[in-house]
Design an enzyme around this catalytic site. Structure first.
Site, PDB file in Angstrom:
ATOM      1  N   ALA A 157       0.862  -1.190   0.000  1.00  0.00           N
ATOM      2  CA  ALA A 157       0.000   0.000   0.000  1.00  0.00           C
ATOM      3  C   ALA A 157       0.886   1.222   0.000  1.00  0.00           C
ATOM      4  O   ALA A 157       1.991   1.222   0.552  1.00  0.00           O
ATOM      5  CB  ALA A 157      -0.911  -0.003   1.225  1.00  0.00           C
ATOM      6  N   ALA A 159       0.487   5.426   0.732  1.00  0.00           N
ATOM      7  CA  ALA A 159      -0.381   6.501   1.217  1.00  0.00           C
ATOM      8  C   ALA A 159       0.286   7.845   0.986  1.00  0.00           C
ATOM      9  O   ALA A 159       1.313   7.939   0.312  1.00  0.00           O
ATOM     10  CB  ALA A 159      -0.692   6.283   2.701  1.00  0.00           C
ATOM     11  N   SER A 160      -0.287   8.892   1.554  1.00  0.00           N
ATOM     12  CA  SER A 160       0.183  10.246   1.264  1.00  0.00           C
ATOM     13  C   SER A 160       1.591  10.508   1.788  1.00  0.00           C
ATOM     14  O   SER A 160       2.370  11.224   1.156  1.00  0.00           O
ATOM     15  CB  SER A 160      -0.785  11.268   1.861  1.00  0.00           C
ATOM     16  OG  SER A 160      -0.950  11.049   3.249  1.00  0.00           O
ATOM     17  N   GLY A 162       3.785   7.894   3.121  1.00  0.00           N
ATOM     18  CA  GLY A 162       4.710   6.771   3.084  1.00  0.00           C
ATOM     19  C   GLY A 162       4.102   5.571   2.400  1.00  0.00           C
ATOM     20  O   GLY A 162       2.973   5.624   1.896  1.00  0.00           O
ATOM     21  N   ASP A 312      -7.725  11.500  12.282  1.00  0.00           N
ATOM     22  CA  ASP A 312      -7.721  11.109  10.867  1.00  0.00           C
ATOM     23  C   ASP A 312      -8.327   9.710  10.687  1.00  0.00           C
ATOM     24  O   ASP A 312      -7.663   8.793  10.176  1.00  0.00           O
ATOM     25  CB  ASP A 312      -6.285  11.142  10.330  1.00  0.00           C
ATOM     26  CG  ASP A 312      -6.227  11.035   8.813  1.00  0.00           C
ATOM     27  OD1 ASP A 312      -7.226  11.356   8.156  1.00  0.00           O
ATOM     28  OD2 ASP A 312      -5.176  10.624   8.285  1.00  0.00           O
TER      29      ASP A 312
END
Length: 640
Positions: A157, A159-160, A162, A312
């Site tokens: 995966a 993400a923004s 890492g 978040d």
């Protein structure tokens, strides 16, 4: 590095850790003065980034306008959604965060956009493995093949901030290894600088804008900078586990500190399904809606009990585990609420339920939305207009997003200033509600929240909530049994609700100095109830005798009819208490025995006896001196 690991011996089979040094250096934290000074000297870099951001959105806006003009808005929805996702992805982590927030709002974003923005949660482009492996070596002091028994060849995966690899430690534990993207700090600093300068401009030039956009920007920027330090995230995870990990249906993964640094985080691997993947969750026999309720209750504990909350909670950070538990991930963006703010929020809910808009206006002062010297004359009717119509039959039926929208419109017109902490609370709760609506369109966050608030009101010993409970249950000196019934009914559905604590708190408060008002009110309530009960018994007996000798029944006094509801409510209250899980009749008897032994109870008994005697004496005198038909229209008020 802010947290260093001394590795004394490295072999293919084992790593021995001598010490883990706690974080002491705070230089990584957000410093707006440093960022301003740094970028003030680089105007061309700022201008270039400004136009890099503005031009794609300008082009996107023109495309939307053309679609609307040519009636192709719905047809091109999916195409525009992909276009927006690509723009946000190219602009980097700051804008990806915005896209992630939008991806959880099916009530705001069209379906075609929603499906595209959801990709931003964990399907972003990855960066080169060579860079990730270099970061691991720099942070942990050895190459990945030495540290881990297994590390996936590619990230599972991205993400923004890492990307995540699946790994196995030399000791056999399955782990997730998160590695930070390169050059993050520089890109984020530049975006924050531009956003903050725009906020400063708006604050100075837009006179009607009373919210401190600079403070809100600083609050959000501070949280993003904390996300950039994975060691700090690890400490957040451990604190979160300490506070909320004991909740049976909540799980927090373990942090492996010897394999964690500022840019690398190694944590326990969690097998689970994203909360929005309802079909897969249901295929496992798990109720997705119930898990959202678990998340709502956990969020309420975070916001109102301990004040340390996950800011978040997007779907990529919430997993349904195969055993039915809800796992929280990604503890980079956390925030705190001070005790007076926590109690103030609960008090505001009570005043909202009571429709006490004057008290609600003062709550806004305590919560830092209004200055202490604010003239509340226009505020109170505005609150009544916004909430009076919106409340309808029940606060619990309100949509959280709709009520925050109404509040926003009101705050724009009046001298409100939105504090920075509130922006993160709203972001957190609105995001959670967005996830819930995606699973169940009829889900109401406030409906699921009220049992927790009811429990807190009943068992929390704090003076603030004792006062709120009194405000809720008493009005004009009269006890509102229907409110108590509603509280008890809701509280019994809340986790960790202990009915014995209710008895203990009620007894302690009732016989304290602060409880004198309640003792007086209860004494009068008991006098009135016993008086009505006695008069009703006499009326029923006389009616029975009259029927037996063939005389018509007398019309009962109106006050006897009016008091029937209170007696029925009292019976229902005792029924709810009896059916509450954990109720023990012996505890109730013990509590009653302790109450009877109190000198205050004996004083109450004397007042009750005297009050009943006084009522009957007055009634007798009136019966002797007044016309008989007048005696049946006397009110049964406090002085009758």
């Amino acid at each position: 590095m802010n947290e260093s690991t001394a590795i004394s011996s490295i072999s293919p089979d084992t790593i021995t850790v001598e010490s883990v040094v706690p974080i002491e250096d705070e230089s990584w934290r957000y410093d707006p003065d440093f960022i301003n000074a740094y970028h003030d000297k680089r105007p061309w870099q700022v201008v270039k980034r400004f136009f890099t951001v503005v031009l794609p959105f300008l082009t996107f806006g023109i495309s939307i306008w053309w679609d609307r003009t040519t009636n192709n808005l719905e047809k091109n929805e999916r195409k525009r959604g992909a276009q927006l996702r690509e723009i946000l992805t190219r602009l980097g982590p700051t804008y990806i965060k915005i896209g992630q927030a939008l991806s959880t709002r099916p009530d705001l974003v069209p379906p075609g956009y929603l499906s595209e923005l959801t990709i931003l949660q964990d399907q972003l482009p990855s960066f080169a493995n060579e860079i990730a492996h270099r970061f691991i070596e720099e942070e942990l002091g050895a190459t990945p093949d030495v540290i881990y028994a297994y590390l996936s060849s590619d990230p599972i995966a991205a993400a923004s901030l890492g990307q995540v690899y699946q790994g196995v430690l030399k000791t056999g534990e399955k782990v997730a290894v998160k590695v930070q993207r390169p050059d993050l700090s520089e890109a984020i600093m530049l975006d924050i600088y531009i956003m903050r300068r725009l906020a400063e401009f708006a604050k100075a030039k837009v006179k009607r804008l009373r919210s401190d956009l600079v403070a809100i920007t600083d609050e959000l920027a501070g949280r993003i900078f904390e996300e950039l330090n994975y060691s700090h995230e690890g400490h957040n995870a451990e604190r979160f586990a300490e506070l909320y990990g004991h909740i049976p249906e909540i799980y927090v993964p373990k942090i492996y500190w010897q394999y964690t640094g500022k840019r690398v985080l190694t944590m326990e691997w969690i097998d689970g399904t994203k909360l929005t993947n309802t079909k897969e969750i249901q295929a496992q026999g798990i109720d997705a809606t119930h898990l959202v309720e678990v998340g709502v209750n956990c969020s309420l504990r975070q916001l109102l009990e301990h004040g340390f909350f996950h800011a978040d909670p997007h779907p990529g950070n919430l997993l349904a585990m195969p055993d039915g538990r809800l796992a929280y991930l990604d503890f980079g963006m956390m925030s705190t609420i001070k005790p007076y703010q926590r109690y103030g929020l609960i008090e505001a809910v009570v005043h909202l339920v009571n429709r006490d808009f004057e008290a609600l206006a003062y709550d806004y002062i305590k919560l830092d939305f209004l200055q202490p010297d604010t003239d509340l004359t226009p505020i109170i009717p505005a609150l009544a207009e916004v909430f009076g119509n919106a409340l309808g039959a029940s606060v619990a039926e309100l949509n959280f997003k709709s009520i925050t929208d109404k509040m926003s419109a009101m705050m724009y017109e009046l001298p409100f200033s939105v504090p920075a902490y509130y922006a993160l609370i709203i972001r957190s709760m609105v995001t959670l509600e967005g996830i819930a609506i995606g699973i169940d369109p009829n889900f109401k966050v406030l409906s699921k929240a009220y049992p927790y608030i009811a429990k807190r009101l009943l068992i929390d010993p704090s003076p603030e909530l004792r006062s709120s409970l009194k405000d809720l249950l008493f009005k004009d000196g009269s006890f509102r049994w229907n409110r108590l019934e509603n509280l008890l009914k809701n509280a019994k559905n809340s986790q960790d609700y202990d009915i014995s604590k209710v008895f203990d708190q009620a007894t302690e408060y009732l016989f304290s100095e602060r409880g004198s008002f309640i003792r007086e009110s209860l004494t009068q309530e008991i006098i009135n109830s016993l008086d009505i009960f006695g008069r009703r018994s006499i009326y029923n007996f006389s009616t029975s005798i009259r029927e037996q000798i063939g005389l018509p029944a007398l019309k009962p006094p109106s006050e006897l009819e009016q008091n029937t509801n209170n007696l029925d409510l009292l019976r229902r209250v005792f029924s709810i208490i009896k059916d509450t899980p954990g109720f023990d009749v012996n505890q109730l008897i013990l509590a009653l025995v302790k109450m009877i032994q109190k000198p205050e109870t004996q004083h109450m008994g004397q007042e009750i006896f005297a009050g009943l005697a006084q009522k009957n004496l007055i009634r007798l005198v009136r019966a002797l001196l007044l016309e008989p038909e007048s005696t049946n229209i006397l009110p049964s008020g406090r002085n009758s």
